[in-house]
Scaffold this active site. Structure first.
Site, PDB file in Angstrom:
ATOM      1  N   ASN A 190      56.412   6.494  63.006  1.00 53.54           N
ATOM      2  CA  ASN A 190      55.878   6.751  62.991  1.00 53.54           C
ATOM      3  C   ASN A 190      56.928   7.167  61.723  1.00 53.54           C
ATOM      4  OD1 ASN A 190      53.661   8.062  61.584  1.00 53.54           O
ATOM      5  ND2 ASN A 190      54.482  10.156  62.263  1.00 53.54           N
TER       6      ASN A 190
ATOM      7  N   LEU B 225      47.233  10.093  61.988  1.00 60.41           N
ATOM      8  CA  LEU B 225      46.195  11.625  61.492  1.00 60.41           C
ATOM      9  C   LEU B 225      46.306  12.106  63.200  1.00 60.41           C
ATOM     10  CD1 LEU B 225      44.652  12.202  58.720  1.00 60.41           C
ATOM     11  CD2 LEU B 225      47.267  12.031  59.402  1.00 60.41           C
TER      12      LEU B 225
ATOM     13  N   HIS C  13      57.321  10.168  58.234  1.00 61.07           N
ATOM     14  CA  HIS C  13      56.795  11.512  57.824  1.00 61.07           C
ATOM     15  C   HIS C  13      57.584  12.214  56.533  1.00 61.07           C
ATOM     16  CE1 HIS C  13      54.897  15.481  58.849  1.00 61.07           C
ATOM     17  NE2 HIS C  13      56.616  16.259  58.581  1.00 61.07           N
TER      18      HIS C  13
ATOM     19  N   LYS D 274      38.606   9.816  69.162  1.00 60.22           N
ATOM     20  CA  LYS D 274      39.500  10.053  69.882  1.00 60.22           C
ATOM     21  C   LYS D 274      39.342   9.838  71.274  1.00 60.22           C
ATOM     22  CE  LYS D 274      42.018  14.818  69.479  1.00 60.22           C
ATOM     23  NZ  LYS D 274      41.477  16.294  68.810  1.00 60.22           N
TER      24      LYS D 274
ATOM     25  N   ASP E  53      56.403  14.767  65.323  1.00 58.29           N
ATOM     26  CA  ASP E  53      56.957  15.048  65.066  1.00 58.29           C
ATOM     27  C   ASP E  53      58.869  15.134  65.252  1.00 58.29           C
ATOM     28  OD1 ASP E  53      55.558  14.069  62.456  1.00 58.29           O
ATOM     29  OD2 ASP E  53      55.123  16.526  61.842  1.00 58.29           O
TER      30      ASP E  53
ATOM     31  N   GLU F 153      58.498   5.948  50.926  1.00 52.35           N
ATOM     32  CA  GLU F 153      58.109   5.605  52.308  1.00 52.35           C
ATOM     33  C   GLU F 153      57.270   3.895  51.699  1.00 52.35           C
ATOM     34  OE1 GLU F 153      55.092   9.152  53.290  1.00 52.35           O
ATOM     35  OE2 GLU F 153      54.326   7.757  52.089  1.00 52.35           O
TER      36      GLU F 153
ATOM     37  N   SER G  56      48.035   2.990  52.261  1.00 52.06           N
ATOM     38  CA  SER G  56      48.697   1.644  51.275  1.00 52.06           C
ATOM     39  C   SER G  56      49.877   2.170  52.015  1.00 52.06           C
ATOM     40  CB  SER G  56      49.208   3.352  49.935  1.00 52.06           C
ATOM     41  OG  SER G  56      50.295   4.837  50.177  1.00 52.06           O
ATOM     42  N   ASN G  57      50.413   2.185  52.957  1.00 55.21           N
ATOM     43  CA  ASN G  57      51.919   2.314  53.784  1.00 55.21           C
ATOM     44  C   ASN G  57      51.327   0.967  54.185  1.00 55.21           C
ATOM     45  OD1 ASN G  57      53.903   3.675  52.980  1.00 55.21           O
ATOM     46  ND2 ASN G  57      53.160   5.150  54.271  1.00 55.21           N
TER      47      ASN G  57
END
Length: 189
Positions: free
Chosen positions: A101, A84, A103, A58, A144, A173, A13-14
């Site tokens: 990022n 993530l 948060h 990954k 973070d 956001e 959505s962002n």
């Protein structure tokens, strides 16, 4: 032309909001959407907007093949929008202060490994917080903990579920993330 590379792991959505915000901007373009999730809905958004996408695992992220693809695109800013996985130090070293990022809380509270999405909102609800918000920050080698760029708070006293908190946070956001990106890419405008 300033170039943005987006990373996301889920619905996006962002990502959709950022695409819409810069859609008619002649000075900023989205050059790719990278994801670690073959089934991420963000891939549908990439296809719909004709933005190249990359799905990786990954191992590819941590062992350099994703960095090779990033280098080919030469982004001015790498934006983690619901991504993530922990971002590898090797990429951070090549792109210092060019990876950001968002948060879904007011860091340094409710940050760190495992603190994303509903996990964050549930913890905030359980701790009976009166407010929460968003933090946009640079990415460093720790979850973070990068330098803050922007924070915005919102009152959540009437929220009785993590989903209700999520609605308020997502609204923040969508309002602020694209604007902060634009300011970072065009600081004198």
């Amino acid at each position: 032309m300033k170039k943005i590379l987006l990373f996301a792991s889920g619905t996006g959505s962002n990502v959709e909001n950022i695409i819409q915000y810069f859609k008619n901007n002649d000075n900023i373009s989205i050059v790719g959407i990278f994801t670690n999730n073959l089934h991420a809905k963000v891939l549908e958004k990439a296809k719909r907007h004709n933005i190249p996408s990359l799905v990786f695992n990954k191992t590819e992220l941590n062992e350099g093949s994703v960095l090779e693809k990033i280098n080919k695109l030469q982004p001015d800013l790498i934006v983690l929008a619901g991504f993530l996985l922990k971002f590898p130090e090797q990429i951070i070293k090549v792109y210092p202060n060019k990876i950001i990022n968002i948060h879904p809380a007011l860091l340094p509270k409710y940050g760190g490994k495992g603190m994303y999405g509903m996990n964050v909102h549930q913890a905030i609800l359980e701790n009976k917080e009166k407010e929460t918000g968003i933090t946009i920050h640079y990415v460093n080698e720790h979850y973070d903990e990068g330098e803050f760029i922007f924070q915005q708070n919102v009152n959540i006293e009437e929220c009785d579920s993590p989903e209700a908190i999520a609605v308020k946070v997502q609204s923040l956001e969508h309002e602020h993330f694209p604007k902060v990106i634009a300011q970072l890419l065009t600081p004198n405008s």
